[in-house]
Scaffold this motif. Structure first.
Motif, PDB file in Angstrom:
ATOM      1  N   LYS A 183       0.803  -1.237   0.000  1.00  0.00           N
ATOM      2  CA  LYS A 183       0.000   0.000   0.000  1.00  0.00           C
ATOM      3  C   LYS A 183       0.831   1.280   0.000  1.00  0.00           C
ATOM      4  O   LYS A 183       0.316   2.342  -0.323  1.00  0.00           O
ATOM      5  CB  LYS A 183      -1.028  -0.013   1.128  1.00  0.00           C
ATOM      6  N   ARG A 184       2.149   1.199   0.326  1.00  0.00           N
ATOM      7  CA  ARG A 184       2.953   2.419   0.281  1.00  0.00           C
ATOM      8  C   ARG A 184       3.372   2.798  -1.143  1.00  0.00           C
ATOM      9  O   ARG A 184       3.953   3.858  -1.372  1.00  0.00           O
ATOM     10  CB  ARG A 184       4.168   2.304   1.185  1.00  0.00           C
ATOM     11  N   LYS A 358       7.330   7.866  -0.253  1.00  0.00           N
ATOM     12  CA  LYS A 358       5.995   8.175  -0.785  1.00  0.00           C
ATOM     13  C   LYS A 358       5.850   7.641  -2.218  1.00  0.00           C
ATOM     14  O   LYS A 358       5.339   8.320  -3.107  1.00  0.00           O
ATOM     15  CB  LYS A 358       5.713   9.669  -0.734  1.00  0.00           C
TER      16      LYS A 358
END
Ligand code: MG
Length: 374
Positions: A183-184, A358
């Protein structure tokens, strides 16, 4: 006017010379020693994969690599050859090749053209073995001048792309777990061609709506079915299709690219710079990997040639340590897409290098390829 200009040049010239001598323009001018000899060393290593990796055609849990070092005047450049089985190289073949590499005949590591042309001419193929010398040499010259390669090439580190994280072909419950674990990442690369394509995409889409890249690894055999699938995939938020059909199906591939609503990217269809000349109209872009290109020197040239042909460029990797992945990341500011997750798929990395922040490839200020031993 002439006299004034000449006087101006003369004055500036003397002022600059004085500044360089006193070190006030560039700080202390580095003293580059070029008196030593380069020494190549190497050792085998086995990468342990966190998950069994399945793509169209086979599964595996380990990847053999060979780690190289080039020592010169007290500095050490790191390199790596990664040998996923389908590329035809083994630890044995890499060691056999590296034994023939005599770097002691060169006393200037900056002569990369001479050195790497010599290495390339030792034997045909052996692309990963050649890359392991190329990467170590580039790391070394970056360390000699104490600068990261991306700076020496003039690339802006802010321009690095996000990197995808790969989800291999698997059953829905495993795909769900892998998607949640990823999910990152801001984009995922999904392996298709295993006969459960729609199930794979629907499973991932039940968890996340991030953009997806698709890699079929030559798994689709019929161009019309392939086109139907690409139209379906476009509606599901897929950005491009990598190697949809067998690399030998050139006419079918050209037809598919002409009709496809998404870009098509060549991976297995090419290895080296000279292969790209045949791709105009056959693929929309190329996936460059250091283990195919023989390293950074040729990969850099590939990007230039692909741009001249108005093609998209992706930089990818094999399962590798942070050594080869960080080397590839040095080129990433000038590509469209990156798939640099090879170090994240293994549990026994021995280097720390480029990071993913991110979702974005993030370069550091370490010299050369930007790694440290853990
Ligand atoms: Mg691929």
């Amino acid at each position: 006017m002439k006299t004034n200009r000449r006087n101006f040049v003369k004055t500036v010239g003397i002022a600059s010379l004085g500044a360089v001598i006193s070190g006030s323009v560039y700080g202390s001018v580095p003293q580059i020693k070029r008196s030593g000899k380069m020494k190549l060393s190497y050792k085998i290593y086995e990468l342990q994969l966190k998950h069994t990796f399945t793509v169209s055609g086979f599964s595996r849990t380990t990847t053999p690599v060979v780690l190289t070092e080039i020592e010169y005047d007290g500095l050490v450049g790191y390199g790596e050859a990664s040998m996923p089985p389908y590329l035809g190289e083994t630890q044995k073949s890499v060691i056999k090749f590296l034994k023939k590499v005599k770097l002691g005949q060169f006393n200037d590591p900056f002569m990369t053209d001479d050195i790497l042309e010599y290495v390339d001419a030792i034997d045909t193929k052996n692309r990963a073995a050649k890359a392991s010398v190329d990467i170590a040499l580039h790391d070394l010259i970056g360390k000699i001048v104490n600068q990261p390669l991306y700076k020496l090439w003039g690339f802006n580190p802010k321009n690095t792309p996000v990197t995808s994280f790969t989800i291999g072909i698997d059953k829905p419950d495993i795909v769900r777990i892998k998607t949640k674990e990823a999910k990152r990442f801001k984009v995922l690369k999904v392996k298709l061609g295993g006969g459960n394509d729609k199930e794979m995409i629907n499973t991932i889409r039940s968890i996340t709506d991030v953009p997806l890249y698709v890699d079929v690894n030559q798994g689709w055999k019929d161009k019309k079915l392939a086109l139907d699938m690409i139209f379906w995939l476009k509606e599901k938020g897929i950005e491009f299709i990598e190697q949809p059909m067998p690399k030998t199906k050139i006419d079918e591939m050209a037809w598919l690219t002409e009709n496809s609503p998404l870009p098509t990217i060549a991976d297995e269809a090419f290895q080296r710079l000279s292969d790209i000349a045949n791709f105009k109209g056959v693929y929309s872009g190329i996936n460059i990997k250091l283990m195919k290109s023989t390293g950074l020197r040729e990969a850099h040239k590939m990007i230039t040639v692909a741009r001249a042909m108005d093609m998209k460029v992706m930089i990818g990797c094999m399962t590798e340590t942070s050594c080869a992945v960080s080397a590839a990341a040095q080129l990433s500011p000038i590509v469209d897409w990156a798939d640099l997750d090879g170090n994240l798929l293994i549990s026994n990395d021995i280097y720390k290098g480029m990071t993913v922040v991110k979702g974005k490839v993030t370069l550091n200020n370490l010299p050369g390829i930007g790694i440290k031993k853990l």
